[in-house]
Scaffold this motif. Structure first.
Motif, PDB file in Angstrom:
ATOM      1  N   TYR A   7       0.891 -11.140   3.955  1.00  0.00           N
ATOM      2  CA  TYR A   7      -0.161 -10.252   3.481  1.00  0.00           C
ATOM      3  C   TYR A   7       0.390  -9.015   2.776  1.00  0.00           C
ATOM      4  CZ  TYR A   7      -3.835 -12.992   5.630  1.00  0.00           C
ATOM      5  OH  TYR A   7      -4.712 -14.005   5.931  1.00  0.00           O
ATOM      6  N   VAL A  11      -0.975  -8.144  -0.895  1.00  0.00           N
ATOM      7  CA  VAL A  11      -1.520  -6.845  -1.293  1.00  0.00           C
ATOM      8  C   VAL A  11      -0.793  -6.322  -2.524  1.00  0.00           C
ATOM      9  CG1 VAL A  11      -1.636  -4.416  -0.616  1.00  0.00           C
ATOM     10  CG2 VAL A  11      -2.421  -6.194   0.959  1.00  0.00           C
ATOM     11  N   HIS A  24      -0.764   3.230  -1.268  1.00  0.00           N
ATOM     12  CA  HIS A  24      -1.849   2.278  -1.467  1.00  0.00           C
ATOM     13  C   HIS A  24      -1.587   0.962  -0.713  1.00  0.00           C
ATOM     14  CE1 HIS A  24      -2.806   4.875  -5.019  1.00  0.00           C
ATOM     15  NE2 HIS A  24      -4.039   4.589  -4.631  1.00  0.00           N
ATOM     16  N   ARG A  26       0.271   0.392   2.016  1.00  0.00           N
ATOM     17  CA  ARG A  26       0.129   0.541   3.467  1.00  0.00           C
ATOM     18  C   ARG A  26      -1.338   0.672   3.872  1.00  0.00           C
ATOM     19  NH1 ARG A  26       5.134   4.657   5.064  1.00  0.00           N
ATOM     20  NH2 ARG A  26       6.808   3.112   4.761  1.00  0.00           N
ATOM     21  N   TRP A  27      -2.110   1.364   3.052  1.00  0.00           N
ATOM     22  CA  TRP A  27      -3.530   1.547   3.361  1.00  0.00           C
ATOM     23  C   TRP A  27      -4.258   0.203   3.350  1.00  0.00           C
ATOM     24  CZ3 TRP A  27      -7.886   1.481  -0.228  1.00  0.00           C
ATOM     25  CH2 TRP A  27      -9.093   1.875   0.380  1.00  0.00           C
ATOM     26  N   LEU A  28      -3.991  -0.620   2.343  1.00  0.00           N
ATOM     27  CA  LEU A  28      -4.652  -1.918   2.258  1.00  0.00           C
ATOM     28  C   LEU A  28      -4.159  -2.884   3.340  1.00  0.00           C
ATOM     29  CD1 LEU A  28      -4.825  -2.445  -1.607  1.00  0.00           C
ATOM     30  CD2 LEU A  28      -6.713  -1.977  -0.037  1.00  0.00           C
ATOM     31  N   ALA A  30      -3.241  -2.005   6.285  1.00  0.00           N
ATOM     32  CA  ALA A  30      -3.930  -1.570   7.504  1.00  0.00           C
ATOM     33  C   ALA A  30      -5.358  -2.096   7.536  1.00  0.00           C
ATOM     34  CB  ALA A  30      -3.915  -0.044   7.597  1.00  0.00           C
ATOM     35  N   LEU A  31      -6.037  -2.087   6.388  1.00  0.00           N
ATOM     36  CA  LEU A  31      -7.399  -2.607   6.332  1.00  0.00           C
ATOM     37  C   LEU A  31      -7.441  -4.112   6.609  1.00  0.00           C
ATOM     38  CD1 LEU A  31      -8.909  -0.759   3.216  1.00  0.00           C
ATOM     39  CD2 LEU A  31      -9.346  -0.288   5.632  1.00  0.00           C
ATOM     40  N   LEU A  32      -6.383  -4.804   6.233  1.00  0.00           N
ATOM     41  CA  LEU A  32      -6.336  -6.256   6.416  1.00  0.00           C
ATOM     42  C   LEU A  32      -5.853  -6.668   7.806  1.00  0.00           C
ATOM     43  CD1 LEU A  32      -4.858  -7.448   2.993  1.00  0.00           C
ATOM     44  CD2 LEU A  32      -7.170  -7.831   3.842  1.00  0.00           C
ATOM     45  N   SER A  33      -5.440  -5.714   8.629  1.00  0.00           N
ATOM     46  CA  SER A  33      -4.855  -6.061   9.928  1.00  0.00           C
ATOM     47  C   SER A  33      -5.772  -6.921  10.799  1.00  0.00           C
ATOM     48  CB  SER A  33      -4.426  -4.797  10.676  1.00  0.00           C
ATOM     49  OG  SER A  33      -5.527  -3.934  10.881  1.00  0.00           O
TER      50      SER A  33
END
Length: 221
Positions: A7, A11, A24, A26-28, A30-33
């Motif tokens: 993943y 991303v 950007h 790392r943020w995405l 985290a959202l996909l975790s």
């Protein structure tokens, strides 16, 4: 592993070139975790099965550690956990089969296949015939027993045999008297040490046998 998706790379490749920054990405990620977790649970554990160690009482487990107890996967909810399963708040039961779906789709009611499945599920030793496995199956010759019909009163009952009957059969409820019991189409033989697991053995075997097959269990010395 099927559907082995990275993943982080996904991303990075999906972002526009001018947005491929560490922040950007790392943020995405985290959202996909949550999706990553579901993917690991479904395509990992569910498809391939579990290889976790058996639960050992009085052992200290850390948060997130998974064990197998009574053929079910449990996960520790906190560090320094030495509570027995299923102590509330300390253990979480995961509804994931110990044997993965990729293997279970090949199971059937054929004797040698079902013997393999039973021994694997209940952590016993399977041996190729003519050697005898720890859990083995014997097919029974079912005799033509009569059945008995009654309205609940033994004095108002009638018996029906293979080619005759006693009286006119009218009652709606069929029962077996104490001296007659239904014969098993096959018997699962298990070690004496497994006494108490009869219902679990039957429930597992019924998943792979036709409806109407009667199964019995015997524990050998």
């Amino acid at each position: 592993m099927p559907y082995n998706i990275n993943y982080t790379s996904l991303v990075h490749d999906t972002l526009p070139p001018d947005k491929r920054t560490t922040r950007h990405s790392r943020w995405l990620v985290a959202l996909l975790s949550p999706i990553v977790w579901l993917k690991e649970e479904f395509f990992g554990l569910y498809m391939q099965g579990a290889t976790y160690a058996a639960f050992v009482p009085l052992t200290v487990y850390n948060k997130g550690t998974r064990v197998i107890f009574n053929r079910v996967i449990w996960e520790s909810l906190m560090d320094n956990n030495n509570r027995l399963i299923p102590f509330p708040g300390y253990w979480k039961r995961l509804s994931i089969p110990v044997i993965g779906a990729e293997e279970r789709v090949w199971y059937s009611g054929h004797t040698i296949v079902l013997e393999w499945a039973l021994n694997k599920m209940f952590k016993r030793t399977f041996r190729q015939p003519p050697a005898q496995s720890d859990i083995y199956i014997v097919t029974n010759r079912v005799v033509n027993l009569p059945f008995f019909v009654s309205d609940g009163d033994v004095h108002n009952s009638s018996s029906v045999g293979l080619d005759d009957s006693v009286g006119y059969v009218k009652a709606e409820q069929m029962v077996y008297p104490g001296e007659v019991s239904p014969a098993g189409n096959f018997t699962i033989h298990a070690p004496q040490a497994m006494t108490g697991t009869g219902d679990a053995l039957i429930r597992f075997a019924k998943q792979y046998t036709p409806q109407g097959i009667f199964i019995e269990v015997k524990f050998d010395n």
